[in-house]
Scaffold this motif. Structure first.
Motif, PDB file in Angstrom:
ATOM      1  N   MET A 132      21.481 -58.158  11.575  1.00 51.36           N
ATOM      2  CA  MET A 132      20.105 -58.044  11.998  1.00 51.36           C
ATOM      3  C   MET A 132      19.193 -57.897  10.773  1.00 51.36           C
ATOM      4  O   MET A 132      19.441 -57.089   9.888  1.00 51.36           O
ATOM      5  N   VAL A 133      18.146 -58.670  10.713  1.00 49.24           N
ATOM      6  CA  VAL A 133      17.190 -58.640   9.621  1.00 49.24           C
ATOM      7  C   VAL A 133      16.165 -57.537   9.888  1.00 49.24           C
ATOM      8  O   VAL A 133      15.617 -57.445  10.986  1.00 49.24           O
ATOM      9  N   PRO A 134      15.917 -56.678   8.886  1.00 51.65           N
ATOM     10  CA  PRO A 134      14.904 -55.635   9.087  1.00 51.65           C
ATOM     11  C   PRO A 134      13.538 -56.245   9.409  1.00 51.65           C
ATOM     12  O   PRO A 134      13.184 -57.305   8.923  1.00 51.65           O
ATOM     13  N   ASP A 135      12.777 -55.564  10.217  1.00 54.34           N
ATOM     14  CA  ASP A 135      11.447 -55.982  10.622  1.00 54.34           C
ATOM     15  C   ASP A 135      10.440 -55.420   9.623  1.00 54.34           C
ATOM     16  O   ASP A 135      10.341 -54.209   9.442  1.00 54.34           O
ATOM     17  N   SER A 136       9.669 -56.299   8.965  1.00 58.72           N
ATOM     18  CA  SER A 136       8.741 -55.845   7.933  1.00 58.72           C
ATOM     19  C   SER A 136       7.639 -54.938   8.499  1.00 58.72           C
ATOM     20  O   SER A 136       7.176 -54.027   7.821  1.00 58.72           O
ATOM     21  N   GLU A 137       7.222 -55.155   9.743  1.00 57.01           N
ATOM     22  CA  GLU A 137       6.208 -54.278  10.350  1.00 57.01           C
ATOM     23  C   GLU A 137       6.772 -52.876  10.568  1.00 57.01           C
ATOM     24  O   GLU A 137       6.082 -51.882  10.325  1.00 57.01           O
ATOM     25  N   HIS A 138       8.029 -52.793  11.023  1.00 61.01           N
ATOM     26  CA  HIS A 138       8.680 -51.490  11.213  1.00 61.01           C
ATOM     27  C   HIS A 138       8.832 -50.783   9.863  1.00 61.01           C
ATOM     28  O   HIS A 138       8.539 -49.580   9.745  1.00 61.01           O
ATOM     29  N   THR A 139       9.261 -51.528   8.850  1.00 62.76           N
ATOM     30  CA  THR A 139       9.423 -50.967   7.513  1.00 62.76           C
ATOM     31  C   THR A 139       8.107 -50.387   7.017  1.00 62.76           C
ATOM     32  O   THR A 139       8.058 -49.255   6.523  1.00 62.76           O
ATOM     33  N   LEU A 140       7.026 -51.135   7.169  1.00 66.37           N
ATOM     34  CA  LEU A 140       5.707 -50.665   6.728  1.00 66.37           C
ATOM     35  C   LEU A 140       5.285 -49.414   7.498  1.00 66.37           C
ATOM     36  O   LEU A 140       4.796 -48.442   6.903  1.00 66.37           O
ATOM     37  N   LYS A 141       5.508 -49.396   8.791  1.00 68.19           N
ATOM     38  CA  LYS A 141       5.130 -48.241   9.616  1.00 68.19           C
ATOM     39  C   LYS A 141       5.871 -46.972   9.168  1.00 68.19           C
ATOM     40  O   LYS A 141       5.259 -45.912   9.003  1.00 68.19           O
ATOM     41  N   VAL A 196      13.283 -48.471   2.969  1.00 69.98           N
ATOM     42  CA  VAL A 196      13.461 -47.977   4.333  1.00 69.98           C
ATOM     43  C   VAL A 196      14.772 -48.502   4.916  1.00 69.98           C
ATOM     44  O   VAL A 196      15.116 -49.673   4.764  1.00 69.98           O
ATOM     45  N   ARG A 197      15.488 -47.593   5.581  1.00 74.74           N
ATOM     46  CA  ARG A 197      16.670 -47.954   6.362  1.00 74.74           C
ATOM     47  C   ARG A 197      16.524 -47.271   7.713  1.00 74.74           C
ATOM     48  O   ARG A 197      16.506 -46.038   7.784  1.00 74.74           O
ATOM     49  N   GLY A 198      16.395 -48.083   8.768  1.00 78.61           N
ATOM     50  CA  GLY A 198      16.177 -47.512  10.095  1.00 78.61           C
ATOM     51  C   GLY A 198      14.834 -46.816  10.141  1.00 78.61           C
ATOM     52  O   GLY A 198      13.802 -47.410   9.838  1.00 78.61           O
ATOM     53  N   GLN A 234      10.541 -56.746   3.794  1.00 76.32           N
ATOM     54  CA  GLN A 234      11.346 -56.301   4.933  1.00 76.32           C
ATOM     55  C   GLN A 234      12.043 -54.965   4.719  1.00 76.32           C
ATOM     56  O   GLN A 234      12.424 -54.317   5.685  1.00 76.32           O
ATOM     57  N   THR A 235      12.209 -54.536   3.467  1.00 78.90           N
ATOM     58  CA  THR A 235      12.933 -53.291   3.220  1.00 78.90           C
ATOM     59  C   THR A 235      12.199 -52.282   2.346  1.00 78.90           C
ATOM     60  O   THR A 235      12.554 -51.105   2.338  1.00 78.90           O
ATOM     61  N   THR A 236      11.200 -52.729   1.585  1.00 76.83           N
ATOM     62  CA  THR A 236      10.581 -51.874   0.575  1.00 76.83           C
ATOM     63  C   THR A 236       9.062 -51.924   0.673  1.00 76.83           C
ATOM     64  O   THR A 236       8.487 -52.983   0.897  1.00 76.83           O
ATOM     65  N   VAL A 237       8.431 -50.767   0.467  1.00 67.94           N
ATOM     66  CA  VAL A 237       6.970 -50.678   0.448  1.00 67.94           C
ATOM     67  C   VAL A 237       6.565 -49.959  -0.841  1.00 67.94           C
ATOM     68  O   VAL A 237       7.142 -48.929  -1.192  1.00 67.94           O
ATOM     69  N   VAL A 238       5.576 -50.521  -1.528  1.00 70.07           N
ATOM     70  CA  VAL A 238       5.067 -49.958  -2.772  1.00 70.07           C
ATOM     71  C   VAL A 238       3.639 -49.476  -2.535  1.00 70.07           C
ATOM     72  O   VAL A 238       2.810 -50.224  -2.020  1.00 70.07           O
TER      73      VAL A 238
END
Length: 131
Positions: A1-10, A113-115, A85-89
């Motif tokens: 499953m590919v991480p969701d970039s919107e979820h990661t940002l949230k 972000v993980r989960g 999809q996984t990182t926010v700066v």
């Protein structure tokens, strides 16, 4: 499953709110509660220079930050948020008193972000004293 970039940002934005609160108040529990068991972090200087691992080590680090900035640090501007999809700066400026001396900084913090948790934190800064 590919991480969701919107979820990661949230999730990262939620963690950043707790992070900013910790800087301002020296109360880090909200941020610490968002860390994975295998959390790792990288810091550029001092006692915690390089890679560090674990929630206990993170707690020690943020206690160290709180001791150095015992009156808190105020975010003066949030200049940019960049994410995938996984990182926010988060790039920002902050100021306060570092060991009783005036302090201004430009900072970039990375949250991976993980989960629903933050699994990695990296910080880079350049304290040039300019706004």
């Amino acid at each position: 499953m590919v991480p969701d970039s919107e979820h990661t940002l949230k999730i990262a934005q939620q963690a950043f709110v707790h992070f900013q609160h910790g800087l301002a108040t020296t109360q880090w529990q909200g941020f610490l509660d968002m860390l994975t068991e295998d959390f790792t972090f990288w810091f550029p200087i001092g006692k915690f220079q390089g890679w560090n691992q674990g929630q206990e080590r993170a707690k020690e680090f943020f206690q160290y930050v709180s001791a150095a900035f015992n009156q808190g640090i105020q975010l003066t501007s949030l200049d940019r948020i960049t994410s995938n999809q996984t990182t926010v700066v988060f790039e920002f400026k902050d100021e306060g008193l570092l060991l009783g001396q005036p302090y201004k900084n430009r900072v970039a913090v990375f949250f991976e972000v993980r989960g629903d948790k933050i699994c990695t934190y990296r910080e880079y800064f350049g304290s040039d004293g300019k706004s």
